[in-house]
Design an enzyme around this catalytic site. Structure first.
Site, PDB file in Angstrom:
ATOM      1  N   HIS A 121       0.875  -1.180   0.000  1.00  0.00           N
ATOM      2  CA  HIS A 121       0.000   0.000   0.000  1.00  0.00           C
ATOM      3  C   HIS A 121       0.907   1.223   0.000  1.00  0.00           C
ATOM      4  O   HIS A 121       1.946   1.251   0.676  1.00  0.00           O
ATOM      5  CB  HIS A 121      -0.977  -0.026   1.168  1.00  0.00           C
ATOM      6  CG  HIS A 121      -0.394   0.270   2.515  1.00  0.00           C
ATOM      7  ND1 HIS A 121      -0.121   1.556   2.954  1.00  0.00           N
ATOM      8  CD2 HIS A 121      -0.051  -0.544   3.547  1.00  0.00           C
ATOM      9  CE1 HIS A 121       0.357   1.522   4.185  1.00  0.00           C
ATOM     10  NE2 HIS A 121       0.428   0.264   4.567  1.00  0.00           N
TER      11      HIS A 121
ATOM     12  N   ASP B   2      -0.249   4.510   0.417  1.00  0.00           N
ATOM     13  CA  ASP B   2      -0.729   5.631   1.216  1.00  0.00           C
ATOM     14  C   ASP B   2      -0.055   5.576   2.588  1.00  0.00           C
ATOM     15  O   ASP B   2       0.438   4.522   3.018  1.00  0.00           O
ATOM     16  CB  ASP B   2      -2.252   5.614   1.351  1.00  0.00           C
ATOM     17  CG  ASP B   2      -2.778   4.356   2.017  1.00  0.00           C
ATOM     18  OD1 ASP B   2      -2.227   3.261   1.765  1.00  0.00           O
ATOM     19  OD2 ASP B   2      -3.757   4.438   2.783  1.00  0.00           O
TER      20      ASP B   2
ATOM     21  N   ASP C 263       6.289   1.877   6.599  1.00  0.00           N
ATOM     22  CA  ASP C 263       4.861   1.591   6.412  1.00  0.00           C
ATOM     23  C   ASP C 263       4.284   2.464   5.293  1.00  0.00           C
ATOM     24  O   ASP C 263       3.681   3.479   5.565  1.00  0.00           O
ATOM     25  CB  ASP C 263       4.135   1.854   7.730  1.00  0.00           C
ATOM     26  CG  ASP C 263       2.694   1.384   7.721  1.00  0.00           C
ATOM     27  OD1 ASP C 263       2.352   0.556   6.859  1.00  0.00           O
ATOM     28  OD2 ASP C 263       1.911   1.857   8.554  1.00  0.00           O
TER      29      ASP C 263
ATOM     30  N   GLU D 104      -5.317   1.976   2.132  1.00  0.00           N
ATOM     31  CA  GLU D 104      -5.145   0.917   3.133  1.00  0.00           C
ATOM     32  C   GLU D 104      -5.181   1.468   4.546  1.00  0.00           C
ATOM     33  O   GLU D 104      -5.746   0.841   5.446  1.00  0.00           O
ATOM     34  CB  GLU D 104      -3.836   0.170   2.887  1.00  0.00           C
ATOM     35  CG  GLU D 104      -3.683  -1.122   3.710  1.00  0.00           C
ATOM     36  CD  GLU D 104      -3.086  -0.931   5.095  1.00  0.00           C
ATOM     37  OE1 GLU D 104      -3.088  -1.897   5.881  1.00  0.00           O
ATOM     38  OE2 GLU D 104      -2.600   0.192   5.426  1.00  0.00           O
TER      39      GLU D 104
ATOM     40  N   GLU E 265       4.375  -5.476   3.601  1.00  0.00           N
ATOM     41  CA  GLU E 265       4.320  -4.739   4.861  1.00  0.00           C
ATOM     42  C   GLU E 265       5.573  -5.077   5.680  1.00  0.00           C
ATOM     43  O   GLU E 265       6.182  -6.134   5.501  1.00  0.00           O
ATOM     44  CB  GLU E 265       3.071  -5.141   5.655  1.00  0.00           C
ATOM     45  CG  GLU E 265       1.765  -4.634   5.075  1.00  0.00           C
ATOM     46  CD  GLU E 265       1.324  -3.300   5.645  1.00  0.00           C
ATOM     47  OE1 GLU E 265       2.181  -2.600   6.222  1.00  0.00           O
ATOM     48  OE2 GLU E 265       0.134  -2.951   5.502  1.00  0.00           O
TER      49      GLU E 265
ATOM     50  N   HIS F 139       3.598   4.402  11.859  1.00  0.00           N
ATOM     51  CA  HIS F 139       2.808   5.477  12.455  1.00  0.00           C
ATOM     52  C   HIS F 139       3.563   6.238  13.543  1.00  0.00           C
ATOM     53  O   HIS F 139       2.971   7.080  14.233  1.00  0.00           O
ATOM     54  CB  HIS F 139       1.484   4.941  13.032  1.00  0.00           C
ATOM     55  CG  HIS F 139       0.633   4.221  12.036  1.00  0.00           C
ATOM     56  ND1 HIS F 139      -0.657   3.802  12.330  1.00  0.00           N
ATOM     57  CD2 HIS F 139       0.860   3.820  10.755  1.00  0.00           C
ATOM     58  CE1 HIS F 139      -1.179   3.189  11.272  1.00  0.00           C
ATOM     59  NE2 HIS F 139      -0.259   3.186  10.312  1.00  0.00           N
TER      60      HIS F 139
END
Length: 403
Positions: free
Chosen positions: A79, A81, A112, A146, A172, A372
């Site tokens: 992903h 985004d 990520d 995602e 991932e 994150h």
């Protein structure tokens, strides 16, 4: 065809600087969910540069790059985004300008998970350079939304584009380990009604916040009594948001609601997770309404593909041909045994395998705790190792099928 493992590793090392530059270019383009168009176009440019055979951007905005023309369709997914940057005071460098030294690359999206995209694209280059094409077609996907709604992109790819690979490698972050499963999750809401009145005489009303307080006490007890699985671990539950309505600060609240992040382990179902909350005495006494959220935010192309916020648990067997293909690839490339584990967080596997039964296996650069977080980073040697792995996995899978 004998795979030249040492040459693959040498090529991956040769492209370390190219992967670093490509990753830093992606980092420099803010690409939160539903705003990925510019990074998708940058990925398209790199796929064209290294010689992908076909490149498409689907109606949702996912980028699909193909290598080869064989009958076995194998996919690898990243992903592309990212989440936002949060409080900039917690960063020691600009999250979009990023940073690098001899070992690491820093910036939002490095682990990520745009690092996985950098390694996949250059795996395609290695396949082309060394003539490793065969009886397979490799599909490299850069998927959108995602972070907002994991798996939605692959629901669209499978259900609308009718693309169904034999298996998918999720890139991932796994710290260059092999991951073969994850807990599922769902987003639950509890709504409680009340009746407002003047705060000077609260007995005239029905305080929804007080009622929710009793519910939260029982929810906390429930959180300690959820399912467990020897491989995936325990189911979990946490209250993530609280909302209320009231005519003023001098009035009794006439509604209250909470959001719950529920992680589902093996053997737990979304129906069961809703019913165990509905069965709580405080919920029944308060006439609480327990429901599941829905997601219907438009992608950057304007396409809306609504779905319930339920993301199924999944795991692939340790003896599955795909697991064995990755273990063999790792051992023959790096001359040591692979570590096999699972993710703590959720991935697009919730749709690919959880909803649609297509085997998923994980191998990616970066580490889960970086996701994150401020000062997010990944490791340059991870990009190299993953590019080498992705280049040999398709042929190793075909070899495993012959056994």
């Amino acid at each position: 065809m004998a795979i030249p493992f040492s040459e693959v590793l040498a090529k991956a090392e040769e492209y370390k600087a190219d992967m670093t530059k490509f990753l830093r270019d992606m980092i420099a383009i803010p690409s939160e969910s539903c705003d990925e168009e510019k990074v998708v176009l940058r990925i398209k440019e790199e796929m064209e540069k290294v010689g992908f055979d076909k490149i498409e951007i689907d109606p949702m905005g996912n980028i699909l790059g193909y290598i080869g023309h064989g009958p076995h369709l194998i996919a690898m997914d990243a992903h592309i985004d990212t989440v936002g940057v949060g409080n900039l005071d917690n960063w020691t460098f600009d999250p979009y300008i990023g940073m690098e030294d001899d070992e690491v690359i820093g910036g939002r999206g490095t682990s990520d998970q745009e690092g996985g995209m950098a390694s996949m694209v250059y795996a395609g280059k290695i396949i082309k350079d060394l003539g490793l094409e065969g009886e397979y077609t490799l599909l490299v996907t850069g998927t959108v939304q995602e972070e907002d709604c994991d798996g939605l992109c692959w629901q669209y790819i499978i259900e609308q584009s009718k693309i169904r690979p034999e298996f998918v490698v999720s890139t991932e972050p796994t710290d260059c380990q092999i991951y073969r499963g994850q807990r599922g999750r769902m987003e639950i809401r509890i709504d409680v009604p009340g009746i407002s009145c003047h705060g000077s005489a609260p007995e005239r009303g029905d305080n929804a916040i007080f009622k929710m307080g009793h519910i939260l006490g029982e929810v906390e007890i429930l959180a300690n009594n959820l399912g467990d699985d020897a491989f995936l671990g325990k189911g979990t539950l946490t209250v993530s948001e609280i909302f209320y309505t009231s005519p003023s600060r001098c009035a009794v609240a006439d509604s209250c609601a909470v959001s719950i992040d529920r992680r589902l382990t093996w053997g737990e179902s979304w129906e069961g997770a809703l019913e165990e909350i509905r069965a709580l005495p405080a919920v029944q006494k308060a006439k609480g309404v327990v429901s599941m959220y829905e997601y219907d935010r438009p992608s950057y192309t304007g396409l809306v593909y609504p779905t319930e916020c339920f993301f199924p648990t999944w795991k692939i067997d340790s003896e599955h041909v795909v697991t064995k293909a990755l273990e063999s690839s790792f051992e023959l490339l790096f001359d040591k045994k692979a570590v096999v584990d699972k993710w703590t967080f959720s991935t697009n596997g919730v749709s690919i395998m959880g909803r649609h039964g297509i085997p998923v296996i994980g191998f990616g650069p970066g580490k889960e705790p970086e996701a994150h977080a401020p000062d997010e980073k990944t490791w340059k040697d991870h990009l190299v190792k993953c590019a080498a792995m992705y280049a040999v996995i398709p042929m190793m899978y075909l070899e495993q099928l012959k056994k």
